[in-house]
Design a protein around this motif. Structure first.
Motif, PDB file in Angstrom:
ATOM      1  N   SER A  42       0.813  -1.211   0.000  1.00  0.00           N
ATOM      2  CA  SER A  42       0.000   0.000   0.000  1.00  0.00           C
ATOM      3  C   SER A  42       0.847   1.261   0.000  1.00  0.00           C
ATOM      4  CB  SER A  42      -0.928   0.000   1.210  1.00  0.00           C
ATOM      5  OG  SER A  42      -0.155  -0.018   2.395  1.00  0.00           O
ATOM      6  N   GLY A  43       2.100   1.166   0.335  1.00  0.00           N
ATOM      7  CA  GLY A  43       2.958   2.339   0.361  1.00  0.00           C
ATOM      8  C   GLY A  43       3.843   2.426  -0.860  1.00  0.00           C
ATOM      9  N   SER A  44       3.392   1.926  -1.973  1.00  0.00           N
ATOM     10  CA  SER A  44       4.225   1.921  -3.167  1.00  0.00           C
ATOM     11  C   SER A  44       4.210   3.287  -3.845  1.00  0.00           C
ATOM     12  CB  SER A  44       3.737   0.839  -4.138  1.00  0.00           C
ATOM     13  OG  SER A  44       2.457   1.178  -4.621  1.00  0.00           O
ATOM     14  N   LEU A  45       4.942   3.404  -4.923  1.00  0.00           N
ATOM     15  CA  LEU A  45       5.081   4.658  -5.642  1.00  0.00           C
ATOM     16  C   LEU A  45       3.768   5.130  -6.247  1.00  0.00           C
ATOM     17  CD1 LEU A  45       6.989   6.814  -6.900  1.00  0.00           C
ATOM     18  CD2 LEU A  45       7.294   5.236  -8.804  1.00  0.00           C
ATOM     19  N   PHE A  46       2.937   4.211  -6.710  1.00  0.00           N
ATOM     20  CA  PHE A  46       1.700   4.571  -7.396  1.00  0.00           C
ATOM     21  C   PHE A  46       0.485   4.580  -6.483  1.00  0.00           C
ATOM     22  CE2 PHE A  46       4.487   2.520 -10.496  1.00  0.00           C
ATOM     23  CZ  PHE A  46       4.659   3.572 -11.381  1.00  0.00           C
ATOM     24  N   GLY A  47       0.635   4.294  -5.226  1.00  0.00           N
ATOM     25  CA  GLY A  47      -0.489   4.253  -4.303  1.00  0.00           C
ATOM     26  C   GLY A  47      -0.957   2.834  -4.094  1.00  0.00           C
ATOM     27  N   ALA A  48      -2.101   2.696  -3.407  1.00  0.00           N
ATOM     28  CA  ALA A  48      -2.581   1.367  -3.047  1.00  0.00           C
ATOM     29  C   ALA A  48      -3.008   0.561  -4.267  1.00  0.00           C
ATOM     30  CB  ALA A  48      -3.742   1.485  -2.065  1.00  0.00           C
ATOM     31  N   PHE A  54      -1.728   1.031 -13.498  1.00  0.00           N
ATOM     32  CA  PHE A  54      -0.679   1.501 -14.405  1.00  0.00           C
ATOM     33  C   PHE A  54       0.014   0.343 -15.101  1.00  0.00           C
ATOM     34  CE2 PHE A  54       3.854   2.444 -14.970  1.00  0.00           C
ATOM     35  CZ  PHE A  54       3.760   3.443 -15.925  1.00  0.00           C
ATOM     36  N   LEU A  55       0.367  -0.693 -14.347  1.00  0.00           N
ATOM     37  CA  LEU A  55       1.073  -1.830 -14.930  1.00  0.00           C
ATOM     38  C   LEU A  55       0.197  -2.603 -15.902  1.00  0.00           C
ATOM     39  CD1 LEU A  55       3.057  -3.179 -11.854  1.00  0.00           C
ATOM     40  CD2 LEU A  55       3.927  -1.889 -13.800  1.00  0.00           C
ATOM     41  N   SER A  56      -1.081  -2.771 -15.579  1.00  0.00           N
ATOM     42  CA  SER A  56      -1.955  -3.514 -16.487  1.00  0.00           C
ATOM     43  C   SER A  56      -2.212  -2.739 -17.765  1.00  0.00           C
ATOM     44  CB  SER A  56      -3.267  -3.872 -15.790  1.00  0.00           C
ATOM     45  OG  SER A  56      -3.950  -2.697 -15.412  1.00  0.00           O
ATOM     46  N   VAL A  61      -0.861  -2.017 -23.594  1.00  0.00           N
ATOM     47  CA  VAL A  61      -0.305  -1.232 -24.698  1.00  0.00           C
ATOM     48  C   VAL A  61       0.858  -1.979 -25.346  1.00  0.00           C
ATOM     49  CG1 VAL A  61       0.968   0.886 -25.229  1.00  0.00           C
ATOM     50  CG2 VAL A  61      -1.070   0.988 -23.820  1.00  0.00           C
ATOM     51  N   LEU A  62       1.725  -2.567 -24.544  1.00  0.00           N
ATOM     52  CA  LEU A  62       2.851  -3.329 -25.092  1.00  0.00           C
ATOM     53  C   LEU A  62       2.382  -4.570 -25.842  1.00  0.00           C
ATOM     54  CD1 LEU A  62       5.464  -3.040 -22.228  1.00  0.00           C
ATOM     55  CD2 LEU A  62       5.600  -2.037 -24.503  1.00  0.00           C
ATOM     56  N   ALA A  63       1.322  -5.202 -25.361  1.00  0.00           N
ATOM     57  CA  ALA A  63       0.778  -6.360 -26.070  1.00  0.00           C
ATOM     58  C   ALA A  63       0.218  -5.944 -27.421  1.00  0.00           C
ATOM     59  CB  ALA A  63      -0.296  -7.037 -25.229  1.00  0.00           C
ATOM     60  N   THR A  64      -0.415  -4.782 -27.481  1.00  0.00           N
ATOM     61  CA  THR A  64      -0.931  -4.274 -28.757  1.00  0.00           C
ATOM     62  C   THR A  64       0.205  -3.958 -29.719  1.00  0.00           C
ATOM     63  OG1 THR A  64      -2.827  -3.342 -27.582  1.00  0.00           O
ATOM     64  CG2 THR A  64      -2.398  -2.516 -29.792  1.00  0.00           C
ATOM     65  N   VAL A  65       1.271  -3.330 -29.215  1.00  0.00           N
ATOM     66  CA  VAL A  65       2.436  -3.038 -30.057  1.00  0.00           C
ATOM     67  C   VAL A  65       3.058  -4.330 -30.570  1.00  0.00           C
ATOM     68  CG1 VAL A  65       4.798  -2.108 -29.991  1.00  0.00           C
ATOM     69  CG2 VAL A  65       2.914  -0.820 -28.998  1.00  0.00           C
TER      70      VAL A  65
END
Length: 114
Positions: A42-48, A54-56, A61-65
């Protein structure tokens, strides 16, 4: 044409490596319970829940590329001339030799010798 194929191939390779890294970093749905007991999720860079979102999205996007680059490589691969550069095409065809069957043996020639 070779430069375009090389660029597309490098884009595909980089997107594949980045996808592998992002997939390995992501947490599964079962990892949420471990974060409740103090694993620091929960204390990560992007929040809980921001990192999962963000990662998903980045993985999608990378899968589409990756998918588009694969289709582009298949398209440009079919545009090449009829010779594929295969090793088997470089080998000349062997001449066909027809053999005339021998006349059947008669009488004593058919008896095996001891």
């Amino acid at each position: 044409m070779n430069v375009v194929i090389t660029i597309i191939l490098s884009i595909q390779l980089l997107s594949a490596i980045a996808m592998i890294g992002l997939i390995l970093v992501q947490h599964g749905k079962g990892a949420d319970m471990g974060a409740a007991f103090g694993s620091g999720g929960s204390g990560s860079l992007f929040g809980a829940s921001g990192s999962a979102n963000f990662l998903s999205r980045t993985t999608a996007v990378l899968a589409t590329v990756f998918f588009v680059s694969t289709l582009a490589l298949a398209y440009f691969g079919n545009l090449r001339s009829s010779t594929s550069g295969s090793v088997l095409e470089a080998i000349p065809a062997a001449p066909v030799v027809e053999t005339v069957p021998a006349a059947p043996a008669s009488g004593a020639a058919q008896i095996p010798a001891k």
